[in-house]
Write a protein that holds these residues in place. Structure first.
Motif, PDB file in Angstrom:
ATOM      1  N   LEU B 179      -9.201 -24.824  -6.331  1.00  0.00           N
ATOM      2  CA  LEU B 179      -9.296 -23.443  -5.856  1.00  0.00           C
ATOM      3  C   LEU B 179      -8.568 -22.484  -6.798  1.00  0.00           C
ATOM      4  O   LEU B 179      -9.028 -21.363  -7.024  1.00  0.00           O
ATOM      5  CB  LEU B 179      -8.736 -23.340  -4.434  1.00  0.00           C
ATOM      6  CG  LEU B 179      -9.647 -23.948  -3.357  1.00  0.00           C
ATOM      7  CD1 LEU B 179      -8.887 -24.225  -2.061  1.00  0.00           C
ATOM      8  CD2 LEU B 179     -10.839 -23.024  -3.079  1.00  0.00           C
ATOM      9  N   LEU B 182     -10.675 -21.635  -9.552  1.00  0.00           N
ATOM     10  CA  LEU B 182     -11.765 -20.730  -9.162  1.00  0.00           C
ATOM     11  C   LEU B 182     -11.248 -19.310  -8.883  1.00  0.00           C
ATOM     12  O   LEU B 182     -11.987 -18.476  -8.378  1.00  0.00           O
ATOM     13  CB  LEU B 182     -12.468 -21.276  -7.916  1.00  0.00           C
ATOM     14  CG  LEU B 182     -13.258 -22.578  -8.134  1.00  0.00           C
ATOM     15  CD1 LEU B 182     -13.649 -23.211  -6.800  1.00  0.00           C
ATOM     16  CD2 LEU B 182     -14.500 -22.302  -8.974  1.00  0.00           C
ATOM     17  N   ASP B 301     -14.194 -29.525  -6.915  1.00  0.00           N
ATOM     18  CA  ASP B 301     -14.742 -28.268  -7.423  1.00  0.00           C
ATOM     19  C   ASP B 301     -15.874 -27.763  -6.526  1.00  0.00           C
ATOM     20  O   ASP B 301     -15.896 -26.593  -6.142  1.00  0.00           O
ATOM     21  CB  ASP B 301     -15.238 -28.482  -8.863  1.00  0.00           C
ATOM     22  CG  ASP B 301     -15.831 -27.207  -9.425  1.00  0.00           C
ATOM     23  OD1 ASP B 301     -15.064 -26.245  -9.612  1.00  0.00           O
ATOM     24  OD2 ASP B 301     -17.060 -27.166  -9.648  1.00  0.00           O
ATOM     25  N   ALA B 302     -16.809 -28.659  -6.185  1.00  0.00           N
ATOM     26  CA  ALA B 302     -17.939 -28.246  -5.336  1.00  0.00           C
ATOM     27  C   ALA B 302     -17.442 -27.816  -3.960  1.00  0.00           C
ATOM     28  O   ALA B 302     -17.905 -26.813  -3.397  1.00  0.00           O
ATOM     29  CB  ALA B 302     -18.931 -29.406  -5.203  1.00  0.00           C
ATOM     30  N   GLY B 304     -14.459 -26.660  -3.264  1.00  0.00           N
ATOM     31  CA  GLY B 304     -13.743 -25.392  -3.417  1.00  0.00           C
ATOM     32  C   GLY B 304     -14.694 -24.209  -3.442  1.00  0.00           C
ATOM     33  O   GLY B 304     -14.452 -23.183  -2.795  1.00  0.00           O
ATOM     34  N   ARG B 305     -15.776 -24.349  -4.185  1.00  0.00           N
ATOM     35  CA  ARG B 305     -16.765 -23.257  -4.249  1.00  0.00           C
ATOM     36  C   ARG B 305     -17.349 -22.977  -2.864  1.00  0.00           C
ATOM     37  O   ARG B 305     -17.529 -21.824  -2.458  1.00  0.00           O
ATOM     38  CB  ARG B 305     -17.897 -23.619  -5.219  1.00  0.00           C
ATOM     39  CG  ARG B 305     -17.486 -23.589  -6.660  1.00  0.00           C
ATOM     40  CD  ARG B 305     -18.621 -24.046  -7.589  1.00  0.00           C
ATOM     41  NE  ARG B 305     -18.111 -24.300  -8.915  1.00  0.00           N
ATOM     42  CZ  ARG B 305     -17.868 -23.360  -9.820  1.00  0.00           C
ATOM     43  NH1 ARG B 305     -18.138 -22.090  -9.534  1.00  0.00           N
ATOM     44  NH2 ARG B 305     -17.387 -23.667 -11.003  1.00  0.00           N
ATOM     45  N   ALA B 306     -17.662 -24.056  -2.145  1.00  0.00           N
ATOM     46  CA  ALA B 306     -18.237 -23.881  -0.804  1.00  0.00           C
ATOM     47  C   ALA B 306     -17.235 -23.204   0.131  1.00  0.00           C
ATOM     48  O   ALA B 306     -17.618 -22.358   0.956  1.00  0.00           O
ATOM     49  CB  ALA B 306     -18.653 -25.241  -0.249  1.00  0.00           C
ATOM     50  N   LEU B 308     -14.873 -21.069  -0.687  1.00  0.00           N
ATOM     51  CA  LEU B 308     -14.765 -19.647  -1.028  1.00  0.00           C
ATOM     52  C   LEU B 308     -15.990 -18.880  -0.514  1.00  0.00           C
ATOM     53  O   LEU B 308     -15.867 -17.756  -0.020  1.00  0.00           O
ATOM     54  CB  LEU B 308     -14.615 -19.468  -2.539  1.00  0.00           C
ATOM     55  CG  LEU B 308     -13.326 -20.050  -3.149  1.00  0.00           C
ATOM     56  CD1 LEU B 308     -13.242 -19.750  -4.638  1.00  0.00           C
ATOM     57  CD2 LEU B 308     -12.094 -19.504  -2.435  1.00  0.00           C
ATOM     58  N   ARG B 309     -17.168 -19.508  -0.597  1.00  0.00           N
ATOM     59  CA  ARG B 309     -18.377 -18.854  -0.066  1.00  0.00           C
ATOM     60  C   ARG B 309     -18.263 -18.689   1.448  1.00  0.00           C
ATOM     61  O   ARG B 309     -18.625 -17.652   2.000  1.00  0.00           O
ATOM     62  CB  ARG B 309     -19.611 -19.686  -0.402  1.00  0.00           C
ATOM     63  CG  ARG B 309     -20.201 -19.391  -1.765  1.00  0.00           C
ATOM     64  CD  ARG B 309     -21.620 -19.936  -1.864  1.00  0.00           C
ATOM     65  NE  ARG B 309     -21.679 -21.372  -1.619  1.00  0.00           N
ATOM     66  CZ  ARG B 309     -21.449 -22.290  -2.543  1.00  0.00           C
ATOM     67  NH1 ARG B 309     -21.133 -21.940  -3.769  1.00  0.00           N
ATOM     68  NH2 ARG B 309     -21.541 -23.572  -2.248  1.00  0.00           N
ATOM     69  N   ALA B 339     -26.755 -23.641  -1.627  1.00  0.00           N
ATOM     70  CA  ALA B 339     -25.935 -23.898  -2.806  1.00  0.00           C
ATOM     71  C   ALA B 339     -25.964 -25.372  -3.202  1.00  0.00           C
ATOM     72  O   ALA B 339     -25.333 -25.769  -4.159  1.00  0.00           O
ATOM     73  CB  ALA B 339     -24.506 -23.483  -2.517  1.00  0.00           C
ATOM     74  N   SER B 341     -24.749 -27.861  -1.531  1.00  0.00           N
ATOM     75  CA  SER B 341     -23.496 -28.547  -1.250  1.00  0.00           C
ATOM     76  C   SER B 341     -23.538 -29.373   0.015  1.00  0.00           C
ATOM     77  O   SER B 341     -22.571 -30.003   0.371  1.00  0.00           O
ATOM     78  CB  SER B 341     -22.376 -27.509  -1.121  1.00  0.00           C
ATOM     79  OG  SER B 341     -22.235 -26.842  -2.335  1.00  0.00           O
TER      80      SER B 341
END
Lengths: 180, 345
Positions: B179, B182, B301-302, B304-306, B308-309, B339, B341
């Motif tokens: 995170l 990101l 990483d994946a 973390g992106r999810a 944040l979305r 995405a 995920s």
């Protein structure tokens, strides 16, 4: 003294040695004797609060209908509401929040959540929710915050349950290992 | 809370000698050792005393306290008790080099005491200080009258915090690092400190990074990893219970009930046995308005992106709700599937 068979039973909510807090529509209960915490959803909490030792299951079901603002339904709805009350009472008894709970109406029918949902659907009762009681054991501060991994150790007993002491030895106490 | 600059100790701080309100035969015996350096630190309304037979060792311990946001007390008016230089503390941590106990030729063993209890014995100074970090955390969590301590990693993103509760080896640090990469700000690697309004405060000790599950943890400053350290408390926007499973894709379920979410946090929450009422109240405030997700994750990483979305989506919904606009139900699953995920079910 043995209870009289088929005599009405009047469940009593336990109130002593408990800390009760309402958060976000749910009721959190902390048991000071067992150090267990319980979460009662709105329906379970309503049943729990109605258990004052004066009402049997039928009366609890009627009172539950009154407090939830439901109009008086038919016989099927009343029977289903009693199922909901029994379901809640069973959970409350299991976690030690109620006593003098009647046994299931028929010994073989301890309704599961799914079965109760089915009955509600059959009776066409949309206003009743399934009561839910969740429980966990409260941790000590040390247990809640400890980082067991990598803790230096000589023996497995120096580590948290489930962890082992690796790298120690070759004789006990000669060289520190770490918990893994 | 005022944070003392690391290394900056009030000139008269060494004059203060910490003492506990209650003593015992064991503690009196420990008191008789040759303690030569003393400090009193304060954080989150709790006061902890430190002492050592080595000024250098105590200085390193004080630096650890300051990294956690504690300030070193000077002999300012009102801090002394009973007309002397003694200061009453709620906990007393003692670091012994063991030099006085070591026989001729023997290598001394360092020891850490919490009150009269020896909680750690080692020959490695860094290991002793790591254990001191844990003891300080427990001391503050046990005695803070104002704050609640939850075992969790915490990052800030925009105007809210993401809380990642979990036990050791659950992968908290890995996800925190992902995170940070990101663009999140660093608040804590190991503990979420919650105030009376449910906001999370920084407890920015170095990240305990482990190369793999079998390796020991190595501390890394967040700034050395290129991350910004948060300085202000933040309300919680998202709580995510995750655990690593090789090959898993992040397909969380939402915990919609505040009671269920509070109970999920409880195994990671300190001091509930001391003060359940305050614990429940503060957990309720922490969770008020927060999105709570739970599930297994694969690569950090994946996930973390999810996360944040999901947080952005929750913010958008809340903004729309506060402006009175009608919004559809929370489309978390749809967003994450778009995405890529979430595994198709």
């Amino acid at each position: 003294m043995n209870p009289i068979p088929n005599a009405p039973v009047h469940p009593v909510a336990r109130t002593e040695s408990l800390v009760v807090t309402e958060v976000g529509g749910d009721t959190l209960v902390y048991d000071l004797l067992t150090h267990r915490a319980h979460s009662l959803d709105a329906e379970a909490a309503r049943v729990w609060r109605l258990c004052d030792g004066t009402r049997d299951v039928a009366a609890l079901a009627a009172a539950l209908g009154a407090t939830s603002g439901a109009t008086s339904g038919g016989t099927a709805e009343a029977v289903t509401r009693e199922d909901v009350v029994r379901f809640a009472l069973r959970q409350l008894e299991e976690v030690g929040l109620a006593r003098d709970v009647p046994p299931p109406a028929q010994a073989a029918t301890r309704l599961s959540r799914r079965e109760l949902l089915g009955r509600l659907a059959q009776a066409g009762v949309a206003t009743l929710a399934i009561p839910t009681v969740l429980s966990v054991v409260a941790p000590t501060t040390l247990y809640a915050l400890s980082s067991c991994a990598n803790r230096p150790c000589y023996y497995d007993s120096d580590c948290c349950p489930g962890s082992r002491c690796v790298g120690a030895g070759p004789t006990p106490g000669a060289r520190l290992g770490h918990c893994k | 809370m005022r944070v003392t600059t690391p290394g900056a100790v009030p000139p008269d701080a060494a004059e203060l000698r910490p003492r506990l309100a209650e003593t015992s035969p064991c503690l009196r015996r420990l008191d008789q050792r040759k303690w030569t350096a003393f400090r009193v630190v304060e954080a989150f309304g709790a006061r902890v005393g430190l002492r050592s037979d080595s000024a250098a060792l105590l200085a390193r311990a004080v630096a650890r306290c300051q990294a956690a946001g504690a300030r070193v007390l000077g002999a300012a008016p009102g801090t002394t008790m009973g007309g002397g230089r003694d200061v009453l503390v709620q906990r007393l941590l003692s670091l012994s080099t063991g030099a006085a106990d070591a026989g001729a030729g023997a290598r001394p063993a360092l020891a850490l005491y919490d009150g009269a209890s020896r909680v750690h014995l080692t020959r490695d100074r860094d290991a002793l200080l790591d254990e001191f970090d844990a003891a300080l955390r427990v001391a503050l969590a046990d005695t803070s009258p104002t704050h609640l301590f939850v075992h969790a990693g915490v990052v800030g993103f925009g105007d809210s915090a993401i809380v990642l509760p979990g036990a050791s080896l659950a992968g908290k640090t890995t996800l925190v690092r992902a995170l940070l990469a990101l663009g999140a700000t660093y608040l804590s690697d190991d503990v979420a400190v919650v105030d009376g309004e449910g906001r999370v405060h920084p407890y920015a000790t170095p990240l305990a990074v482990r190369a793999d599950a079998d390796s020991p943890q190595v501390p890394h400053d967040a700034s050395s990893l290129g991350a910004t350290v948060g300085r202000a408390p933040l309300p919680v926007g998202l709580v995510a219970f995750t655990h690593y499973r090789a090959g898993a894709t992040w397909g969380p379920r939402e915990i919609g009930s505040v009671g269920a979410a509070a109970l999920s946090l409880l195994p990671h929450t300190a001091a509930v046995r001391h003060d359940p009422k305050r614990t429940f109240t503060l957990l309720g405030r922490l969770l008020d308005g927060a999105l709570v997700l739970s599930g297994a994750r694969g690569e950090a990483d994946a996930c973390g992106r999810a996360l944040l979305r999901a947080l952005e989506e929750r913010r958008r919904q809340r903004r729309a709700a506060s402006s009175g606009a009608r919004t559809p139900a929370f489309p978390l699953a749809v967003d994450l599937r778009l995405a890529g995920s979430v595994a198709a079910t």
